[in-house]
Design a protein around this motif. Structure first.
Motif, PDB file in Angstrom:
ATOM      1  N   THR A 190      39.155  68.435  52.815  1.00  0.00           N
ATOM      2  CA  THR A 190      38.072  68.614  53.778  1.00  0.00           C
ATOM      3  C   THR A 190      38.623  68.955  55.153  1.00  0.00           C
ATOM      4  O   THR A 190      39.766  68.635  55.480  1.00  0.00           O
ATOM      5  N   ARG A 216      34.286  71.449  52.572  1.00  0.00           N
ATOM      6  CA  ARG A 216      34.876  70.865  51.371  1.00  0.00           C
ATOM      7  C   ARG A 216      35.438  71.985  50.498  1.00  0.00           C
ATOM      8  O   ARG A 216      34.728  72.933  50.184  1.00  0.00           O
ATOM      9  N   ALA A 233      41.694  66.534  55.875  1.00  0.00           N
ATOM     10  CA  ALA A 233      41.823  65.276  55.133  1.00  0.00           C
ATOM     11  C   ALA A 233      41.670  65.492  53.640  1.00  0.00           C
ATOM     12  O   ALA A 233      41.221  66.546  53.196  1.00  0.00           O
ATOM     13  N   SER A 234      42.026  64.470  52.895  1.00  0.00           N
ATOM     14  CA  SER A 234      41.731  64.392  51.471  1.00  0.00           C
ATOM     15  C   SER A 234      40.525  63.477  51.329  1.00  0.00           C
ATOM     16  O   SER A 234      40.558  62.326  51.792  1.00  0.00           O
ATOM     17  N   GLU A 235      39.494  63.977  50.713  1.00  0.00           N
ATOM     18  CA  GLU A 235      38.270  63.185  50.555  1.00  0.00           C
ATOM     19  C   GLU A 235      38.559  62.006  49.629  1.00  0.00           C
ATOM     20  O   GLU A 235      39.148  62.173  48.557  1.00  0.00           O
ATOM     21  N   ILE A 236      38.146  60.828  50.031  1.00  0.00           N
ATOM     22  CA  ILE A 236      38.396  59.640  49.209  1.00  0.00           C
ATOM     23  C   ILE A 236      37.124  59.072  48.581  1.00  0.00           C
ATOM     24  O   ILE A 236      37.205  58.254  47.672  1.00  0.00           O
ATOM     25  N   ALA A 237      35.966  59.523  49.031  1.00  0.00           N
ATOM     26  CA  ALA A 237      34.707  59.068  48.426  1.00  0.00           C
ATOM     27  C   ALA A 237      33.600  60.031  48.822  1.00  0.00           C
ATOM     28  O   ALA A 237      33.653  60.665  49.867  1.00  0.00           O
ATOM     29  N   SER A 238      32.602  60.140  47.948  1.00  0.00           N
ATOM     30  CA  SER A 238      31.423  60.963  48.263  1.00  0.00           C
ATOM     31  C   SER A 238      30.250  60.455  47.436  1.00  0.00           C
ATOM     32  O   SER A 238      30.429  59.671  46.501  1.00  0.00           O
TER      33      SER A 238
END
Length: 98
Positions: free
Chosen positions: A3, A56, A92-97
């Motif tokens: 992201t 994303r 960033a690296s997405e960690i939750a959605s």
């Protein structure tokens, strides 16, 4: 999922130009970037000079294709003279959605 969050401030009086430049990028993403999972643009409700994007991407290659696209180059041609300060970027690296 990778992201980018960007916070962009336009100089007073240039809000409409910045808004259109961002919408032009959205149109390009919709038409040409199937590996871009989401591309969201917001305008601050309290300060119309402030915009944010949330982007994303499925992988680094998709992010690189977007960032090196003619649409992004055109955006910065329009935006650079009307920016009020630096663009704040968070990659960033997405960690939750949801």
């Amino acid at each position: 999922m990778l992201t980018i969050t960007a916070v962009i401030r336009a100089k007073k009086g240039h809000e409409a130009t910045m808004r259109q430049a961002l919408l032009d990028v959205v149109a390009h993403v919709r038409a040409n970037e199937p590996s871009t999972v989401g591309y969201y643009v917001s305008q601050d409700a309290a300060d119309a000079c402030v915009f944010a994007t949330y982007e994303r991407y499925v992988d680094q290659a998709a992010m690189d294709r977007h960032n090196n696209s003619p649409a992004v180059a055109r955006f910065f041609e329009v935006a650079k003279p009307i920016l009020d300060g630096d663009v704040i970027l968070v990659s960033a690296s997405e960690i939750a959605s949801k």
